[in-house]
Design a protein around this motif. Structure first.
Motif, PDB file in Angstrom:
ATOM      1  N   ALA A 186      58.402   0.169  -1.902  1.00 55.13           N
ATOM      2  CA  ALA A 186      57.254  -0.004  -2.804  1.00 55.13           C
ATOM      3  C   ALA A 186      55.969  -0.244  -2.015  1.00 55.13           C
ATOM      4  N   THR A 213      54.903   2.965  -0.264  1.00 57.61           N
ATOM      5  CA  THR A 213      54.402   3.868  -1.313  1.00 57.61           C
ATOM      6  C   THR A 213      52.974   3.489  -1.690  1.00 57.61           C
ATOM      7  N   ALA A 214      52.761   2.187  -1.941  1.00 57.29           N
ATOM      8  CA  ALA A 214      51.427   1.724  -2.358  1.00 57.29           C
ATOM      9  C   ALA A 214      50.377   1.997  -1.285  1.00 57.29           C
ATOM     10  N   VAL A 234      51.650   0.940  -8.423  1.00 55.89           N
ATOM     11  CA  VAL A 234      53.040   0.951  -7.951  1.00 55.89           C
ATOM     12  C   VAL A 234      53.775  -0.269  -8.490  1.00 55.89           C
TER      13      VAL A 234
END
Ligand code: RP5
Length: 162
Positions: free
Chosen positions: A75, A78-79, A86
């Protein structure tokens, strides 16, 4: 499966996470929101992650749910690669039963936010509902389906315990 192009990505670090993460897909499907489930690991398939995120917004993705277990950095990474919201779901796949993933996901240093949900299926379901709430801000039909979902949920709770 909800029709149309996916508005919510559901990323997970391993195929073994699907048993948990499908709770996000199910609730989004109930709300008529198409999602895009993908197995993408921040450490095992880093190129796949960067490639997917480079194109996600252009393909219509508006929210990203990312679930991972153990030293979960999916996460957060990804962010770091997107301006989309997210939503992180810690998964209890390790010997520490998700406490490691919870802390890894929730304890992002200031600057790159990850909204973090409960460990496991409840977290995946709530991440799906939260994604719907974000979409509902600018989509009246999603808002109305979310209202009906809440009404049905309330109606299913008996007032008496026996
Ligand atoms: C994490 O390691 C994954 O998100 C998964 O929860 C955990 C175990 O992965 P597998 O060994 O089952 O592929 O990266």
């Amino acid at each position: 499966m909800a029709e149309g192009s996916a508005r919510v990505a559901i990323l997970m670090g391993s195929q073994s996470d699907w048993e948990v993460m499908k709770a996000a897909e199910q609730v989004l499907d109930e709300l008529g929101i198409a999602s895009d489930p993908r197995v993408i690991s921040a450490h095992r398939t880093p190129d796949r992650l960067v490639r997917y995120l480079a194109g996600a917004e252009q393909t219509g993705i508006e929210v990203i749910i990312a679930g991972a277990g153990a030293a979960a950095h999916l996460a957060g990474v990804t962010a770091a690669h997107t301006l989309l919201p997210v939503l992180g779901v810690p998964i209890g796949s390790s010997d520490l039963k998700g406490l490691d993933a919870l802390l890894s996901t929730v304890q992002m240093p200031g600057g790159i936010p990850v909204a973090t949900f409960a460990i496991g299926k409840a977290g995946a379901k709530n991440a799906g509902l939260f994604a719907a709430a974000i979409l509902a801000r600018s989509d009246a039909s999603v808002r109305s389906r979310l209202e009906k979902f809440r009404e049905a949920q309330s109606a299913a709770v008996p007032e008496r315990p026996y």
